[in-house]
Design a protein around this motif. Sequence first.
Motif, PDB file in Angstrom:
ATOM      1  N   LEU A  57       0.842  -1.198   0.000  1.00  0.00           N
ATOM      2  CA  LEU A  57       0.000   0.000   0.000  1.00  0.00           C
ATOM      3  C   LEU A  57       0.876   1.247   0.000  1.00  0.00           C
ATOM      4  N   ILE A  58       1.976   1.227   0.730  1.00  0.00           N
ATOM      5  CA  ILE A  58       2.912   2.348   0.682  1.00  0.00           C
ATOM      6  C   ILE A  58       3.419   2.545  -0.745  1.00  0.00           C
ATOM      7  N   GLN A  59       3.667   1.439  -1.437  1.00  0.00           N
ATOM      8  CA  GLN A  59       4.131   1.543  -2.825  1.00  0.00           C
ATOM      9  C   GLN A  59       3.096   2.215  -3.707  1.00  0.00           C
ATOM     10  N   VAL A  60       1.819   1.912  -3.481  1.00  0.00           N
ATOM     11  CA  VAL A  60       0.757   2.552  -4.255  1.00  0.00           C
ATOM     12  C   VAL A  60       0.729   4.055  -3.971  1.00  0.00           C
ATOM     13  N   ILE A  61       0.858   4.434  -2.698  1.00  0.00           N
ATOM     14  CA  ILE A  61       0.866   5.849  -2.329  1.00  0.00           C
ATOM     15  C   ILE A  61       2.052   6.556  -2.979  1.00  0.00           C
TER      16      ILE A  61
END
Length: 227
Positions: A57-61
């Motif tokens: 999810l951090i990667q998506v952000i």
Amino acid sequence: MTVPTPYDTVKDLPFADHKFENTPQFTTPIQFALTKDPSHKVTLFPIHDHHQLPPNLIQVIENEFNFIVDEGLTYPHHNPLHGEEFTKYWFLHFVAVLLDGDTFSSVDELKQGDYSVDQWEKVFLGNFYIKPNYIGRCSHVCNAGFVVNHNKRGLGLGKELGKKYLEIAPKLGYVYSVFNLVFETNAASLKIWDSLGFERIGYVKHVAVLKGHDKLVGAYMFGKDLQ
């Protein structure tokens, strides 16, 4: 009962060391319906440390932030940020993450989510950070940065995030908000902050070289009392 003044709440400089050990924390997600579509339920997760989020999810952000940087129209950055450089910039103090639906009921459940990057991309709607705009003795004045999933534009998510920002920032202890550079060409952002009661407290002429523009672009500064 004596009501604390804004000075009383910040006189000990709780934000100045950027450790935020003496600033309030809360972990309860906020579930609500979108104004444009009351049948559309979403959940906002309060995040005080990037380790509370699953890496994908951090990667998506990060990807969404860099998509906006590459667009070259709304942020002053001209190079992408990756990995630790990104998390140090975006997750300095507090981040609120907006997800579609109500699959996760707590931050702990969210952290355990084992979605792939593609799966998180489908439920990620947007997010914003809150952090001091100035250093030291002026660090009780906050700034925020907003990102909406570029595949979800048109749902009114920018304004929804703006409204939640105005709820959360004073709970963290900030007393005033400043947005330093809202480019005059960014009609959507100008409309949002005007509608949410921000004041245009300044104008910076010729401040930006933006993609798709053949002249220098100015920017408005916005301010709002949070008390």
